[in-house]
Design a protein around this motif. Structure first.
Motif, PDB file in Angstrom:
ATOM      1  N   HIS B 187      55.546  43.975  12.002  1.00 13.22           N
ATOM      2  CA  HIS B 187      55.868  44.380  13.367  1.00 13.22           C
ATOM      3  C   HIS B 187      57.197  43.711  13.711  1.00 13.22           C
ATOM      4  CE1 HIS B 187      51.770  45.857  14.389  1.00 13.22           C
ATOM      5  NE2 HIS B 187      51.415  44.992  13.467  1.00 13.22           N
ATOM      6  N   CYS B 222      57.674  46.899  20.497  1.00 11.51           N
ATOM      7  CA  CYS B 222      57.667  46.692  19.062  1.00 11.51           C
ATOM      8  C   CYS B 222      58.861  47.419  18.464  1.00 11.51           C
ATOM      9  CB  CYS B 222      56.372  47.225  18.449  1.00 11.51           C
ATOM     10  SG  CYS B 222      56.246  46.917  16.691  1.00 11.51           S
ATOM     11  N   GLU B 224      59.534  47.665  14.931  1.00 11.40           N
ATOM     12  CA  GLU B 224      59.423  47.899  13.499  1.00 11.40           C
ATOM     13  C   GLU B 224      58.251  48.861  13.342  1.00 11.40           C
ATOM     14  OE1 GLU B 224      61.178  46.336  10.724  1.00 11.40           O
ATOM     15  OE2 GLU B 224      60.141  47.993   9.762  1.00 11.40           O
ATOM     16  N   ILE B 225      58.542  50.013  12.741  1.00 12.34           N
ATOM     17  CA  ILE B 225      57.492  51.023  12.614  1.00 12.34           C
ATOM     18  C   ILE B 225      56.247  50.397  11.984  1.00 12.34           C
ATOM     19  CG2 ILE B 225      56.834  53.076  11.324  1.00 12.34           C
ATOM     20  CD1 ILE B 225      58.481  53.856  13.605  1.00 12.34           C
ATOM     21  N   CYS B 226      55.142  50.421  12.751  1.00 14.27           N
ATOM     22  CA  CYS B 226      53.961  49.707  12.280  1.00 14.27           C
ATOM     23  C   CYS B 226      52.731  50.611  12.265  1.00 14.27           C
ATOM     24  CB  CYS B 226      53.708  48.492  13.169  1.00 14.27           C
ATOM     25  SG  CYS B 226      53.502  48.908  14.899  1.00 14.27           S
ATOM     26  N   HIS B 230      52.585  52.556  17.207  1.00 12.43           N
ATOM     27  CA  HIS B 230      53.781  51.724  17.288  1.00 12.43           C
ATOM     28  C   HIS B 230      54.381  51.741  18.696  1.00 12.43           C
ATOM     29  CE1 HIS B 230      57.679  50.075  16.406  1.00 12.43           C
ATOM     30  NE2 HIS B 230      58.280  51.207  16.622  1.00 12.43           N
TER      31      HIS B 230
HETATM   32 CU   LIG Z   1      55.577  48.707  15.712  1.00 11.29          CU
END
Ligand SMILES: [Cu+2]
Lengths: 192, 260
Positions: B187, B222, B224-226, B230
């Protein structure tokens, strides 16, 4: 124009230092700050620490009178701080100036300490061994240091408490849980 | 008012994204102030260069138009101009790099010992915050989860996809250490007003040290592609005065110690 003044104007970091820390930086010798050095850092810090430890103290004056009676848990601190207190008692007029600033801080601390005897803004210090963004080893090292300390000094040794504080501040509780389990099973990967 | 907003002259501090925003959110930390200043400094020279280059381009198009000037001059070499147009463009990035690296490394540096440590742990798809400075055992700690409030539950005035149920409370004008990590996938913990964007990597602890200069509520998301949610993994930092922080923490801590 601006260049002419540039040596006087503080750097960005200095500019944003907090008042209390400015005093600390001025008085503190340049070294890695361990807990011991924090105790003997300055009379201002010693005084504030004392007030925080005696939550029942209603005013600074009272806490100074109380000062000869050593705090139960940290007797070393009381002994190192007491000479400074005695000088301030013998020369109250001279201490007047410095105590004005401390009184402001103390009043703030006291208000907090009346409601919150536990809360003291204190955490693991910055460690020169781990200067980078990555603090994984910092946490791991503090955990190992604590358990080595306990192994050497015995369970519940007071000098190990600070390491416990440090690793609890740095490590996620999941990790601590996992490592505790591994230690019980004898599968802990670190050098204990 | 709208014109003022176009000119980025809003009066109230802007600590969350707003519709059609082009500029930065207002700085809450010295770090963010440094970032904004660097951006503005570089942009000044960037626009000078842009104007200069456009001028050359337009002049070339104008003077060497195929109708106006069917046979262009047959000059294909010019040593002086070639040296100049090689040297200068390579010097300019160096001059940009100097303040840029200075800022970058000063952001990494931990100048003073932090007063509190907060652990921000990313999960799919919420965040857990741990305040462990006040622990006296491994089990007891002040930990809470922070979920984004679903769109249907929003109250009037709350920001969609930004508001969370439990905010991170931090003391203002205090040096904070924030340990960012993740429990599952990567993340990122990002709060634009404080100039922070720190990847949360499982198995690794990333440290950021900030000092929020004014009380307020700061929003982030967030970065960061999580996974699926997301977009629903927001961050809200609430900076309160120091003594309020003490009472906030002890109020949450005391019931916990009572249980334990
Ligand atoms: Cu994310």
């Amino acid at each position: 124009m601006a260049e002419a003044q540039s040596d006087k104007t503080p750097s960005l970091a200095e500019d944003y230092l907090l008042e209390k820390e400015k005093q600390d930086v001025a008085t503190k010798p340049v070294e890695v700050k361990e807990v011991e050095s924090a105790v003997t850092a300055s009379s201002v810090e010693g005084a504030t620490d004392k007030v925080e430890e005696t939550p029942a103290a209603a005013a600074v004056e009272e806490s100074k009178e109380d000062a000869p009676a050593p705090a139960p848990e940290e007797s070393t601190e009381a002994s190192s701080a007491s000479p400074e207190d005695s000088t301030s008692d013998t020369a109250p007029a001279a201490a007047e100036e410095s105590s004005e600033t401390t009184e402001e801080e103390n009043s703030g601390d006291q208000e907090a300490s009346e409601e919150t005897p536990d809360i003291k803004l204190e955490t693991a210090p910055a460690d020169f061994r781990f200067p980078t963004t990555n603090q994984t080893r910092h946490c791991f090292t503090r955990y190992i240091e604590y358990h080595r300390c306990v192994a050497a000094k015995g369970e519940g040794a007071p000098e190990c408490d600070k390491f416990a504080k440090y690793y609890r501040a740095l490590c996620p509780s999941d990790w601590i849980e996992k490592w505790n389990e591994q230690r019980e099973n004898g599968t802990f990967p670190g050098p204990l | 008012m709208i014109v003022l907003e176009w000119l980025f002259l809003t009066i109230a501090a802007c600590d969350a994204a707003e519709p059609w925003q082009l500029g930065f959110q207002d700085a809450a930390t010295p770090m963010m102030q440094g970032i904004i200043d660097l951006h503005h400094d570089i942009f000044f020279f960037l626009i000078l260069i842009l104007v200069f280059v456009l001028r050359i381009l337009v002049r070339a198009l104008w003077h060497f138009h195929y109708q106006k000037n069917p046979i262009p001059q047959r000059i294909v070499h010019g040593t002086t101009i070639e040296i100049l147009r090689t040297i200068f463009p390579s010097i300019i990035p160096m001059f940009i790099a100097i303040p840029s690296f200075a800022l970058l490394y000063s952001m990494d540096e931990v100048v003073v010992d932090p007063a509190i440590t907060i652990k921000a742990i990313g999960h799919q798809w919420y965040r857990t915050y741990e305040y462990s400075d006040y622990n006296s055992s491994d089990e007891q700690s002040l930990t809470f989860d922070s979920y984004t409030i679903p769109e249907d539950d929003l109250e009037l005035g709350q920001s969609r996809l930004l508001e969370v149920d439990n905010r991170v409370v931090v003391p203002a004008k205090t040096h904070l250490r924030i340990i960012v990590t993740s429990a599952d996938v990567p993340h990122s913990w990002a709060v634009p007003s404080s100039g922070v964007k720190c990847d949360a990597v499982p198995g690794r602890l990333n440290q950021i040290s900030i000092s929020v200069q004014r009380e307020g509520v700061y929003y982030g998301q967030c970065s960061e592609i999580c996974g699926t949610n997301h977009a629903f993994t927001s961050i809200v930092v609430e900076a309160v005065p120091r003594k309020d922080y003490g009472s906030r923490v002890s109020n949450q801590l005391i019931p916990q110690t009572g249980e334990a």
